[in-house]
Design a protein around this motif. Sequence first.
Motif, PDB file in Angstrom:
ATOM      1  N   ASP A 108      64.703 -51.373  26.223  1.00 14.44           N
ATOM      2  CA  ASP A 108      64.916 -50.954  27.607  1.00 14.44           C
ATOM      3  C   ASP A 108      63.738 -51.429  28.462  1.00 14.44           C
ATOM      4  N   ASN A 120      71.496 -57.368  33.160  1.00 16.16           N
ATOM      5  CA  ASN A 120      71.655 -55.946  32.879  1.00 16.16           C
ATOM      6  C   ASN A 120      72.934 -55.787  32.055  1.00 16.16           C
ATOM      7  N   GLY A 204      72.236 -47.206  28.781  1.00 15.97           N
ATOM      8  CA  GLY A 204      71.116 -46.804  29.624  1.00 15.97           C
ATOM      9  C   GLY A 204      70.830 -45.325  29.587  1.00 15.97           C
ATOM     10  N   PRO A 215      68.911 -51.138  30.649  1.00 13.47           N
ATOM     11  CA  PRO A 215      69.142 -50.860  29.229  1.00 13.47           C
ATOM     12  C   PRO A 215      69.178 -52.122  28.382  1.00 13.47           C
TER      13      PRO A 215
END
Length: 351
Positions: A108, A120, A204, A215
Amino acid sequence: KTELHPDGAIFARGSADDKGQFFMQIKAFEAMMKTNSLPCNIKFIFEGEEEVGSVSLGDFVNEFKEKLSCDCILISDTHIYSNEQPTVTTGLRGLSYVEVEVEGPNRDLHSGLYGGAVPNPIHVLSRMIAKLIDEDGQITIDGFYDNVEDVSDEERAEMNKLKDNPEEFKKSIGLNGVEGEAGYTTLERTSIRPTLDCNGIWGGYTGEGAKTVIPSKASAKISMRLVPYQTPEEITEKFTKYFEKIAPDNVRVKVTPHHGGLPYVLPTDTKEYLAAKQAMETAFGKEVLPYRGGGSIPITSMFEQVLGAKSVLMGFGLDSDAIHSPNEHYGLFNFYKGIESIPLFFENYSK
């Protein structure tokens, strides 16, 4: 008692799907035994893994094939179209169920330090899922429709005699509008056409408060309902190849197959269907129509393959029973109509 169930209803998880309907079978058997009216031998199978794919049942049925031999199989795990228009379910869709994972960075990341410069996984996964269905409601997976059953115009016209009520359908689930594959009614979309749905998505930080991370991974569970001539093996393989194809080069993708099942059809000219239709017409005092359901009961095809017996899908729930949801319920009217109809089925079939 409710507006929908003036005779009362049982509110409990499994009341309609499927403990209540199975108990209905037991009470019908009890009534036949007490009145000395049982016209044939009956064998019961109690099986509790249906919602997770009945992973143990296939081996059990194969091992005890001789003990389980029969002429037909009666299953009450479906619903009727309505109390005003009773139906016998003549078809179920199959299922391919997969879990997908998109992985980007190796951990992360802080969105302030890396945001705007790296992929992402949640964004990527969302775009990939959105690509699976086009603006006309068609599934875009290469070859997905290759083996889909071509239902004739005559069969579609017969099916639509059930008088689909769009306004009532929307009202029952709190929607202002429906959507789906162009060129088909809601009734057809939920029965004779294959579908794809995202059943869950995560990734996430989802805890209380804020945590500004990009994440490392994002995941989703996706199910595809299949129609005759599609197989879960075929569709899972096609999904996997397509999902990997549409993934951008800067992420890694993993597809994990879960359980699946074949579609099932009970022809309306069989003695099994006719015995069920006649039984329900006697109990309800109304014409009973054939109805293809949109759900999946994979054991029906397995029973036919191993035992050589057709399954009669003689359920009595309603699609408004909120199965798999809070406040699931099963109307007492339907419960008692089932107990009334089941002995009549055995009587008709034995003739």
